[in-house]
Write a protein that holds these residues in place. Structure first.
Motif, PDB file in Angstrom:
ATOM      1  N   ALA A   1     -72.862  83.301   9.453  1.00 60.40           N
ATOM      2  CA  ALA A   1     -74.420  84.174  10.405  1.00 60.40           C
ATOM      3  C   ALA A   1     -75.341  84.633  10.004  1.00 60.40           C
ATOM      4  CB  ALA A   1     -73.180  85.356  11.629  1.00 60.40           C
ATOM      5  N   TYR A   2     -75.117  84.929   8.243  1.00 62.50           N
ATOM      6  CA  TYR A   2     -76.001  85.959   7.569  1.00 62.50           C
ATOM      7  C   TYR A   2     -76.632  85.045   7.320  1.00 62.50           C
ATOM      8  CZ  TYR A   2     -74.430  90.504   7.918  1.00 62.50           C
ATOM      9  OH  TYR A   2     -73.817  91.872   9.006  1.00 62.50           O
ATOM     10  N   PHE A   3     -76.401  83.469   6.786  1.00 63.23           N
ATOM     11  CA  PHE A   3     -77.247  82.236   6.154  1.00 63.23           C
ATOM     12  C   PHE A   3     -78.078  82.108   7.284  1.00 63.23           C
ATOM     13  CE2 PHE A   3     -74.481  81.775   2.570  1.00 63.23           C
ATOM     14  CZ  PHE A   3     -75.228  81.951   1.781  1.00 63.23           C
ATOM     15  N   MET A   4     -77.641  82.021   8.242  1.00 61.65           N
ATOM     16  CA  MET A   4     -78.051  81.287   9.207  1.00 61.65           C
ATOM     17  C   MET A   4     -80.022  82.384  10.046  1.00 61.65           C
ATOM     18  SD  MET A   4     -77.578  78.379  10.672  1.00 61.65           S
ATOM     19  CE  MET A   4     -78.194  78.612  12.522  1.00 61.65           C
ATOM     20  N   MET A   5     -79.265  84.084   9.599  1.00 64.92           N
ATOM     21  CA  MET A   5     -81.192  84.534   9.366  1.00 64.92           C
ATOM     22  C   MET A   5     -81.535  84.857   8.621  1.00 64.92           C
ATOM     23  SD  MET A   5     -78.274  87.603  10.933  1.00 64.92           S
ATOM     24  CE  MET A   5     -79.718  89.251   9.925  1.00 64.92           C
ATOM     25  N   LEU A   6     -81.370  83.571   7.016  1.00 63.37           N
ATOM     26  CA  LEU A   6     -82.818  83.554   6.089  1.00 63.37           C
ATOM     27  C   LEU A   6     -84.033  82.984   6.522  1.00 63.37           C
ATOM     28  CD1 LEU A   6     -80.484  81.500   3.463  1.00 63.37           C
ATOM     29  CD2 LEU A   6     -81.958  84.070   3.124  1.00 63.37           C
ATOM     30  N   PRO A   7     -84.644  83.786   6.527  1.00 58.57           N
ATOM     31  CA  PRO A   7     -86.112  82.612   6.517  1.00 58.57           C
ATOM     32  C   PRO A   7     -86.042  81.245   6.139  1.00 58.57           C
ATOM     33  CG  PRO A   7     -86.576  84.452   4.867  1.00 58.57           C
ATOM     34  CD  PRO A   7     -84.723  84.726   5.361  1.00 58.57           C
ATOM     35  N   ALA A   8     -87.022  80.394   6.775  1.00 56.58           N
ATOM     36  CA  ALA A   8     -87.527  78.986   5.756  1.00 56.58           C
ATOM     37  C   ALA A   8     -87.715  78.754   4.884  1.00 56.58           C
ATOM     38  CB  ALA A   8     -88.100  78.465   6.642  1.00 56.58           C
ATOM     39  N   ALA A   9     -88.207  79.664   4.418  1.00 57.18           N
ATOM     40  CA  ALA A   9     -88.526  79.798   2.732  1.00 57.18           C
ATOM     41  C   ALA A   9     -87.663  80.593   1.685  1.00 57.18           C
ATOM     42  CB  ALA A   9     -89.627  80.234   2.664  1.00 57.18           C
ATOM     43  N   GLY A  10     -86.676  80.626   1.928  1.00 57.69           N
ATOM     44  CA  GLY A  10     -85.883  81.634   1.145  1.00 57.69           C
ATOM     45  C   GLY A  10     -85.734  80.880   0.286  1.00 57.69           C
ATOM     46  N   CYS A  11     -85.113  82.148  -0.996  1.00 53.70           N
ATOM     47  CA  CYS A  11     -85.456  82.086  -2.027  1.00 53.70           C
ATOM     48  C   CYS A  11     -84.421  80.848  -2.871  1.00 53.70           C
ATOM     49  CB  CYS A  11     -84.616  83.698  -3.089  1.00 53.70           C
ATOM     50  SG  CYS A  11     -84.742  83.259  -4.718  1.00 53.70           S
ATOM     51  N   ARG A  12     -84.777  79.487  -3.403  1.00 56.52           N
ATOM     52  CA  ARG A  12     -83.512  79.229  -4.284  1.00 56.52           C
ATOM     53  C   ARG A  12     -83.799  78.937  -5.428  1.00 56.52           C
ATOM     54  NH1 ARG A  12     -81.229  74.837  -1.238  1.00 56.52           N
ATOM     55  NH2 ARG A  12     -82.164  75.230   0.095  1.00 56.52           N
ATOM     56  N   SER A  13     -82.970  79.024  -6.302  1.00 55.50           N
ATOM     57  CA  SER A  13     -83.201  78.780  -8.204  1.00 55.50           C
ATOM     58  C   SER A  13     -84.330  77.613  -8.339  1.00 55.50           C
ATOM     59  CB  SER A  13     -81.246  79.261  -8.814  1.00 55.50           C
ATOM     60  OG  SER A  13     -81.155  77.682  -8.343  1.00 55.50           O
ATOM     61  N   SER A  14     -83.733  77.470  -9.629  1.00 53.65           N
ATOM     62  CA  SER A  14     -85.143  76.954 -10.149  1.00 53.65           C
ATOM     63  C   SER A  14     -83.879  75.249 -10.280  1.00 53.65           C
ATOM     64  CB  SER A  14     -84.927  76.549 -11.586  1.00 53.65           C
ATOM     65  OG  SER A  14     -84.041  77.753 -12.549  1.00 53.65           O
ATOM     66  N   LEU A  15     -83.054  75.313 -10.058  1.00 54.06           N
ATOM     67  CA  LEU A  15     -81.732  74.310 -10.552  1.00 54.06           C
ATOM     68  C   LEU A  15     -81.132  73.790  -9.044  1.00 54.06           C
ATOM     69  CD1 LEU A  15     -79.275  75.484 -13.212  1.00 54.06           C
ATOM     70  CD2 LEU A  15     -80.937  74.054 -13.603  1.00 54.06           C
ATOM     71  N   GLY A  16     -81.688  73.965  -7.773  1.00 52.32           N
ATOM     72  CA  GLY A  16     -81.670  73.696  -6.801  1.00 52.32           C
ATOM     73  C   GLY A  16     -79.983  73.869  -6.070  1.00 52.32           C
ATOM     74  N   ALA A  17     -79.896  75.247  -6.285  1.00 50.84           N
ATOM     75  CA  ALA A  17     -78.671  76.089  -6.156  1.00 50.84           C
ATOM     76  C   ALA A  17     -78.507  76.466  -4.589  1.00 50.84           C
ATOM     77  CB  ALA A  17     -78.104  76.838  -6.670  1.00 50.84           C
ATOM     78  N   GLN A  18     -77.604  76.709  -3.540  1.00 54.17           N
ATOM     79  CA  GLN A  18     -77.779  77.123  -2.776  1.00 54.17           C
ATOM     80  C   GLN A  18     -78.277  78.540  -1.801  1.00 54.17           C
ATOM     81  OE1 GLN A  18     -74.600  77.392   0.089  1.00 54.17           O
ATOM     82  NE2 GLN A  18     -74.166  79.930  -0.770  1.00 54.17           N
ATOM     83  N   ALA A  19     -79.706  78.675  -1.089  1.00 55.71           N
ATOM     84  CA  ALA A  19     -80.350  79.749  -1.041  1.00 55.71           C
ATOM     85  C   ALA A  19     -79.875  80.638  -1.337  1.00 55.71           C
ATOM     86  CB  ALA A  19     -81.188  78.923  -0.157  1.00 55.71           C
ATOM     87  N   MET A  20     -80.203  81.888  -1.488  1.00 62.78           N
ATOM     88  CA  MET A  20     -79.157  83.413  -1.616  1.00 62.78           C
ATOM     89  C   MET A  20     -79.800  83.856  -0.187  1.00 62.78           C
ATOM     90  SD  MET A  20     -77.444  83.921  -4.559  1.00 62.78           S
ATOM     91  CE  MET A  20     -77.380  85.391  -5.120  1.00 62.78           C
ATOM     92  N   PRO A  21     -78.772  84.886  -0.164  1.00 62.25           N
ATOM     93  CA  PRO A  21     -79.167  85.302   1.413  1.00 62.25           C
ATOM     94  C   PRO A  21     -80.449  86.676   1.307  1.00 62.25           C
ATOM     95  CG  PRO A  21     -77.105  85.987   0.707  1.00 62.25           C
ATOM     96  CD  PRO A  21     -77.495  85.041  -0.272  1.00 62.25           C
ATOM     97  N   THR A  22     -80.798  87.292   2.405  1.00 61.27           N
ATOM     98  CA  THR A  22     -81.696  88.273   2.006  1.00 61.27           C
ATOM     99  C   THR A  22     -80.487  89.649   1.381  1.00 61.27           C
ATOM    100  OG1 THR A  22     -81.821  88.688   4.042  1.00 61.27           O
ATOM    101  CG2 THR A  22     -83.263  87.585   3.489  1.00 61.27           C
ATOM    102  N   ALA A  23     -82.113  90.879   1.037  1.00 62.70           N
ATOM    103  CA  ALA A  23     -80.862  91.769   0.621  1.00 62.70           C
ATOM    104  C   ALA A  23     -81.131  92.404   1.752  1.00 62.70           C
ATOM    105  CB  ALA A  23     -82.430  92.884  -0.354  1.00 62.70           C
ATOM    106  N   SER A  24     -81.322  92.863   2.695  1.00 59.10           N
ATOM    107  CA  SER A  24     -80.814  93.012   3.415  1.00 59.10           C
ATOM    108  C   SER A  24     -79.826  92.592   4.623  1.00 59.10           C
ATOM    109  CB  SER A  24     -82.143  93.272   4.995  1.00 59.10           C
ATOM    110  OG  SER A  24     -82.213  91.836   5.365  1.00 59.10           O
ATOM    111  N   SER A  25     -79.881  91.351   4.004  1.00 61.10           N
ATOM    112  CA  SER A  25     -78.078  90.386   5.340  1.00 61.10           C
ATOM    113  C   SER A  25     -77.354  90.840   4.091  1.00 61.10           C
ATOM    114  CB  SER A  25     -79.119  89.134   4.833  1.00 61.10           C
ATOM    115  OG  SER A  25     -79.342  88.467   5.837  1.00 61.10           O
ATOM    116  N   ILE A  26     -77.199  91.253   2.852  1.00 59.04           N
ATOM    117  CA  ILE A  26     -76.423  91.094   1.789  1.00 59.04           C
ATOM    118  C   ILE A  26     -75.779  93.220   2.167  1.00 59.04           C
ATOM    119  CG2 ILE A  26     -76.098  92.055  -1.071  1.00 59.04           C
ATOM    120  CD1 ILE A  26     -77.144  89.408  -1.503  1.00 59.04           C
ATOM    121  N   ASP A  27     -76.568  93.689   2.511  1.00 62.76           N
ATOM    122  CA  ASP A  27     -76.319  95.547   2.543  1.00 62.76           C
ATOM    123  C   ASP A  27     -76.295  95.337   3.986  1.00 62.76           C
ATOM    124  OD1 ASP A  27     -77.611  95.362   0.741  1.00 62.76           O
ATOM    125  OD2 ASP A  27     -80.029  96.910   0.981  1.00 62.76           O
TER     126      ASP A  27
END
Length: 388
Positions: free
Chosen positions: A16-42
């Motif tokens: 549910a929370y990953f579906m809320m991520l913006p399309a340009a979600g943060c992605r590490s330089s290694l191409g890992a899975q995008a991290m959820p937003t701070a508000s989603s984590i909270d």
């Protein structure tokens, strides 16, 4: 709650929370899975805390070796004072990992060798120290090395006061099996103080805490902590007043805040202050762990549940193979404290969790999964109640 139920809830919430991520979600330089937003984590943290009636929780997220989010929720006292990111909390056994970082600095400087036997590291024989007279008739103590202490393979119980007669003894030959032990870290502290002439409190302050700008962390109680201090909540909701530790203990006396722990673990992930070889040694799988659970520490029952994770002892941490590659973790626990740090090595990505309520451990599987995704963390080894 059984592990399967925790996993199911975590998967639903994480999706549910990953579906809320913006399309340009943060992605590490290694191409890992995008991290959820701070508000989603909270939002996820608050939802899970409410479910288990967790009174206080602080968290930090590290990505690519940088702190990206720090937050605190709930209360720090029975009176309802808020828990903040600067609140001083009990570090418990996270202390062991911080001390391991100090040890590796000493290794870099040539002042300590991980594989030197303790018989060569002290100015007198270990049983000649009053606290170790129980070992006078068992010469195997001399074979213990700093590596065995940091790998938890000394052969001691966790603490001597857990023995039926409260006496210290070796249950197996040093270096032959994993068994978590605070007693080993007492010997490590003796080596540092008696063998090397260090003051543990001062050494940790100068070499670790000041290096990372940890202004609310100490190995001993400081009066200035009182103004923003967390008491603990036990499993039944009762209060455990914060213990003002007057003496440093390598096994677990560190007081700290989530802000400070965030900078510490980001520095450890980056390897600040260590040679590349010593940083690699911290998280190198060094001794296979085959036990079904971490506690009770002397239980030799083997299990195959975690075979795929390839659990092993590193230097002050436990290593495993995650779905994202090499990973490691360290917990800290008492009757009113639940702490956990989990890091993905390649991505230099971590979740740091401090709680002044032991019930927080019930939500960690779902919370970590919601932040890092499914990483195959061996939760039921760390928390045996998950498998009941």
């Amino acid at each position: 709650m059984r592990l399967s139920s925790v996993r199911a809830l975590g998967t639903r919430l994480a999706f549910a929370y990953f579906m809320m991520l913006p399309a340009a979600g943060c992605r590490s330089s290694l191409g890992a899975q995008a991290m959820p937003t701070a508000s989603s984590i909270d939002s996820l943290a608050r939802t899970l805390m409410q479910r288990e009636r967790v009174q206080g929780l602080a968290l930090a997220v590290i990505d690519a070796g940088a702190v990206t989010h720090v937050a605190a929720f709930g209360r720090r006292s029975e009176a309802g004072a808020p828990l903040t990111t600067g609140t001083v909390m009990y570090g418990a056994s996270l202390t062991k990992a911080a001390v391991a970082y100090l040890v590796m600095q000493l290794v870099d400087e040539g002042r300590l060798t991980l594989d030197a036997p303790v018989r060569t590291l002290l100015p007198k024989l270990l049983p000649e120290y009053p606290d170790y007279a129980d070992l006078a008739t068992d010469t195997r103590w001399g074979d213990i090395t700093p590596r065995m202490i940091l790998n938890h393979t000394t052969g001691f119980a966790n603490f001597r006061w857990l023995e039926p007669d409260k006496r210290l003894r070796l249950h197996h030959a040093p270096g032959t099996r994993y068994g978590y032990s605070g007693e080993g870290f007492y010997i490590l502290q003796l080596i540092l103080e008696e063998g090397l002439g260090l003051d543990l409190t001062a050494a940790m302050q100068h070499r670790v805490f000041e290096r990372f700008g940890m202004t609310h962390t100490s190995m001993q109680w400081r009066p200035d902590f009182q103004e923003n201090l967390a008491d603990g909540f036990r499993a039944d909701g009762s209060i455990e007043p914060h213990d003002e530790r007057s003496r440093a203990s390598a096994a677990g006396s560190m007081d700290t805040s989530i802000e400070d722990q965030a900078t510490l673990w980001a520095g450890i992930v980056r390897g600040d202050g260590l040679s590349a070889a010593s940083r690699a040694e911290l998280v190198r799988p060094q001794f296979p762990i085959t036990s079904r659970h971490q506690f009770p520490t002397l239980d030799t029952t083997a299990g195959s549940e975690h075979a795929a994770a390839a659990l092993s002892a590193g230097v002050g941490v436990v290593t495993f193979t995650s779905a994202s590659g090499p990973a490691w973790f360290k917990g800290g626990h008492n009757d009113s404290t639940g702490n956990m740090v989990i890091c993905l090595e390649r991505q230099r990505r971590c979740v740091v969790l401090l709680a002044n309520d032991v019930r927080a451990e019930r939500i960690y599987p779902a919370l970590v999964r919601g932040i890092l995704g499914e990483i195959s963390m061996p939760w039921s080894w760390e928390y045996d109640w998950l498998a009941r």
